[in-house]
Design a protein around this motif. Structure first.
Motif, PDB file in Angstrom:
ATOM      1  N   ARG A  10       0.841  -1.203   0.000  1.00 16.67           N
ATOM      2  CA  ARG A  10       0.000   0.000   0.000  1.00 16.67           C
ATOM      3  C   ARG A  10       0.877   1.254   0.000  1.00 16.67           C
ATOM      4  O   ARG A  10       1.974   1.254   0.575  1.00 16.67           O
ATOM      5  N   PRO A  11       0.419   2.344  -0.625  1.00 14.12           N
ATOM      6  CA  PRO A  11       1.224   3.569  -0.706  1.00 14.12           C
ATOM      7  C   PRO A  11       1.677   4.108   0.646  1.00 14.12           C
ATOM      8  O   PRO A  11       2.800   4.595   0.784  1.00 14.12           O
ATOM      9  N   GLU A  12       0.829   4.020   1.667  1.00 14.79           N
ATOM     10  CA  GLU A  12       1.216   4.565   2.974  1.00 14.79           C
ATOM     11  C   GLU A  12       2.336   3.765   3.638  1.00 14.79           C
ATOM     12  O   GLU A  12       2.944   4.219   4.605  1.00 14.79           O
ATOM     13  N   GLN A  13       2.654   2.577   3.108  1.00 15.58           N
ATOM     14  CA  GLN A  13       3.751   1.776   3.638  1.00 15.58           C
ATOM     15  C   GLN A  13       5.088   2.089   2.958  1.00 15.58           C
ATOM     16  O   GLN A  13       6.126   1.647   3.416  1.00 15.58           O
ATOM     17  N   VAL A  14       5.033   2.860   1.873  1.00 11.75           N
ATOM     18  CA  VAL A  14       6.234   3.175   1.108  1.00 11.75           C
ATOM     19  C   VAL A  14       6.825   4.491   1.604  1.00 11.75           C
ATOM     20  O   VAL A  14       6.123   5.500   1.710  1.00 11.75           O
ATOM     21  N   LEU A  15       8.112   4.484   1.921  1.00 11.88           N
ATOM     22  CA  LEU A  15       8.821   5.691   2.340  1.00 11.88           C
ATOM     23  C   LEU A  15       9.655   6.193   1.174  1.00 11.88           C
ATOM     24  O   LEU A  15      10.387   5.428   0.559  1.00 11.88           O
ATOM     25  N   ILE A  16       9.548   7.481   0.880  1.00  7.96           N
ATOM     26  CA  ILE A  16      10.283   8.068  -0.233  1.00  7.96           C
ATOM     27  C   ILE A  16      11.076   9.262   0.284  1.00  7.96           C
ATOM     28  O   ILE A  16      10.520  10.142   0.936  1.00  7.96           O
ATOM     29  N   ALA A  17      12.375   9.264   0.015  1.00  5.74           N
ATOM     30  CA  ALA A  17      13.224  10.401   0.370  1.00  5.74           C
ATOM     31  C   ALA A  17      13.532  11.170  -0.905  1.00  5.74           C
ATOM     32  O   ALA A  17      13.853  10.585  -1.935  1.00  5.74           O
ATOM     33  N   ILE A  18      13.421  12.496  -0.821  1.00  5.45           N
ATOM     34  CA  ILE A  18      13.670  13.346  -1.976  1.00  5.45           C
ATOM     35  C   ILE A  18      14.350  14.626  -1.470  1.00  5.45           C
ATOM     36  O   ILE A  18      14.152  15.009  -0.316  1.00  5.45           O
ATOM     37  N   GLU A  19      15.148  15.249  -2.310  1.00  6.53           N
ATOM     38  CA  GLU A  19      15.944  16.389  -1.857  1.00  6.53           C
ATOM     39  C   GLU A  19      15.219  17.726  -1.940  1.00  6.53           C
ATOM     40  O   GLU A  19      15.844  18.762  -1.791  1.00  6.53           O
ATOM     41  N   THR A  20      13.935  17.719  -2.166  1.00  7.93           N
ATOM     42  CA  THR A  20      13.157  18.951  -2.195  1.00  7.93           C
ATOM     43  C   THR A  20      11.816  18.702  -1.535  1.00  7.93           C
ATOM     44  O   THR A  20      11.365  17.558  -1.441  1.00  7.93           O
ATOM     45  N   ASP A  21      11.173  19.760  -1.068  1.00 10.38           N
ATOM     46  CA  ASP A  21       9.878  19.585  -0.424  1.00 10.38           C
ATOM     47  C   ASP A  21       8.736  20.205  -1.225  1.00 10.38           C
ATOM     48  O   ASP A  21       7.618  20.278  -0.759  1.00 10.38           O
ATOM     49  N   ARG A  22       9.016  20.617  -2.460  1.00  8.02           N
ATOM     50  CA  ARG A  22       7.955  21.182  -3.297  1.00  8.02           C
ATOM     51  C   ARG A  22       8.186  20.798  -4.749  1.00  8.02           C
ATOM     52  O   ARG A  22       9.238  20.305  -5.098  1.00  8.02           O
ATOM     53  N   GLY A  23       7.154  21.020  -5.538  1.00  8.80           N
ATOM     54  CA  GLY A  23       7.228  20.699  -6.953  1.00  8.80           C
ATOM     55  C   GLY A  23       6.183  19.670  -7.336  1.00  8.80           C
ATOM     56  O   GLY A  23       5.523  19.071  -6.483  1.00  8.80           O
ATOM     57  N   PRO A  24       6.013  19.459  -8.636  1.00  6.76           N
ATOM     58  CA  PRO A  24       4.960  18.552  -9.101  1.00  6.76           C
ATOM     59  C   PRO A  24       5.177  17.103  -8.669  1.00  6.76           C
ATOM     60  O   PRO A  24       4.219  16.389  -8.373  1.00  6.76           O
ATOM     61  N   TRP A  25       6.431  16.648  -8.629  1.00  9.77           N
ATOM     62  CA  TRP A  25       6.695  15.262  -8.190  1.00  9.77           C
ATOM     63  C   TRP A  25       6.253  15.065  -6.752  1.00  9.77           C
ATOM     64  O   TRP A  25       5.583  14.092  -6.412  1.00  9.77           O
ATOM     65  N   VAL A  26       6.645  15.971  -5.892  1.00  8.34           N
ATOM     66  CA  VAL A  26       6.314  15.853  -4.469  1.00  8.34           C
ATOM     67  C   VAL A  26       4.809  15.926  -4.272  1.00  8.34           C
ATOM     68  O   VAL A  26       4.228  15.125  -3.538  1.00  8.34           O
ATOM     69  N   THR A  27       4.170  16.858  -4.957  1.00  8.39           N
ATOM     70  CA  THR A  27       2.717  17.006  -4.849  1.00  8.39           C
ATOM     71  C   THR A  27       2.001  15.732  -5.282  1.00  8.39           C
ATOM     72  O   THR A  27       1.073  15.266  -4.614  1.00  8.39           O
ATOM     73  N   ALA A  28       2.433  15.158  -6.397  1.00  5.13           N
ATOM     74  CA  ALA A  28       1.799  13.931  -6.896  1.00  5.13           C
ATOM     75  C   ALA A  28       2.016  12.761  -5.947  1.00  5.13           C
ATOM     76  O   ALA A  28       1.094  11.963  -5.708  1.00  5.13           O
ATOM     77  N   LEU A  29       3.221  12.639  -5.402  1.00  2.00           N
ATOM     78  CA  LEU A  29       3.504  11.534  -4.477  1.00  2.00           C
ATOM     79  C   LEU A  29       2.687  11.651  -3.196  1.00  2.00           C
ATOM     80  O   LEU A  29       2.116  10.658  -2.719  1.00  2.00           O
ATOM     81  N   VAL A  30       2.610  12.849  -2.637  1.00  2.00           N
ATOM     82  CA  VAL A  30       1.828  13.054  -1.415  1.00  2.00           C
ATOM     83  C   VAL A  30       0.349  12.803  -1.695  1.00  2.00           C
ATOM     84  O   VAL A  30      -0.342  12.161  -0.906  1.00  2.00           O
ATOM     85  N   ALA A  31      -0.145  13.284  -2.830  1.00  3.43           N
ATOM     86  CA  ALA A  31      -1.555  13.087  -3.190  1.00  3.43           C
ATOM     87  C   ALA A  31      -1.888  11.612  -3.389  1.00  3.43           C
ATOM     88  O   ALA A  31      -3.012  11.181  -3.115  1.00  3.43           O
ATOM     89  N   ALA A  32      -0.905  10.826  -3.851  1.00  9.28           N
ATOM     90  CA  ALA A  32      -1.126   9.399  -4.060  1.00  9.28           C
ATOM     91  C   ALA A  32      -1.066   8.608  -2.755  1.00  9.28           C
ATOM     92  O   ALA A  32      -1.367   7.423  -2.730  1.00  9.28           O
ATOM     93  N   GLY A  33      -0.659   9.266  -1.667  1.00  9.92           N
ATOM     94  CA  GLY A  33      -0.660   8.607  -0.366  1.00  9.92           C
ATOM     95  C   GLY A  33       0.685   8.087   0.107  1.00  9.92           C
ATOM     96  O   GLY A  33       0.770   7.437   1.143  1.00  9.92           O
ATOM     97  N   TYR A  34       1.755   8.378  -0.634  1.00  5.45           N
ATOM     98  CA  TYR A  34       3.086   7.932  -0.222  1.00  5.45           C
ATOM     99  C   TYR A  34       3.613   8.819   0.900  1.00  5.45           C
ATOM    100  O   TYR A  34       3.274  10.000   0.975  1.00  5.45           O
ATOM    101  N   ARG A  35       4.439   8.248   1.759  1.00  2.00           N
ATOM    102  CA  ARG A  35       5.077   9.018   2.829  1.00  2.00           C
ATOM    103  C   ARG A  35       6.379   9.574   2.275  1.00  2.00           C
ATOM    104  O   ARG A  35       7.332   8.846   2.043  1.00  2.00           O
TER     105      ARG A  35
END
Length: 113
Positions: A10-35
């Motif tokens: 499930r998406p909420e079980q997946v941890l994703i580290a990224i070097e920025t806290d904004r942008g379309p990638w981050v928005t899409a990942l958060v909206a999809a339920g990923y941590r």
């Protein structure tokens, strides 16, 4: 794409580290339920220094480093909070306004020319 490789996790079980806290990638990942965790560039560099003595930097090494950071130190990282509907609407209006200003400036320049 991430869901295709997660083998039923499930998406909420997946941890994703990224070097920025904004942008379309981050928005899409958060909206999809990923941590999603925003990792500071300096944190990544210091963590990399613990394992790579040569100081070599590459995208593959950075990806591996970020994966290790989120795997071992996620309890110390700040998760990225999703934007509220109101803030997304304000962002959209601001982008539309900026586009209109640029269009107006372009038209004035054409008229003067």
């Amino acid at each position: 794409m991430i869901a295709d490789h997660s083998d039923g996790v499930r998406p909420e079980q997946v941890l994703i580290a990224i070097e920025t806290d904004r942008g379309p990638w981050v928005t899409a990942l958060v909206a999809a339920g990923y941590r999603v965790f925003a990792v500071n560039l300096r944190q990544t560099g210091r963590f990399r220094e613990r394992f790579v003595l040569s100081g070599a930097k590459s995208d593959a090494a950075d990806a591996h480093t970020l994966a290790n950071i989120v795997r071992t130190d996620s309890h110390q990282l700040r998760p990225v909070a999703g934007d509220s509907d109101l803030s997304e609407a304000i962002n959209l209006l601001a982008r539309v306004r900026q586009t209109r200003i640029w269009d107006r400036q372009r038209q004035v320049a054409r008229l003067r020319a």
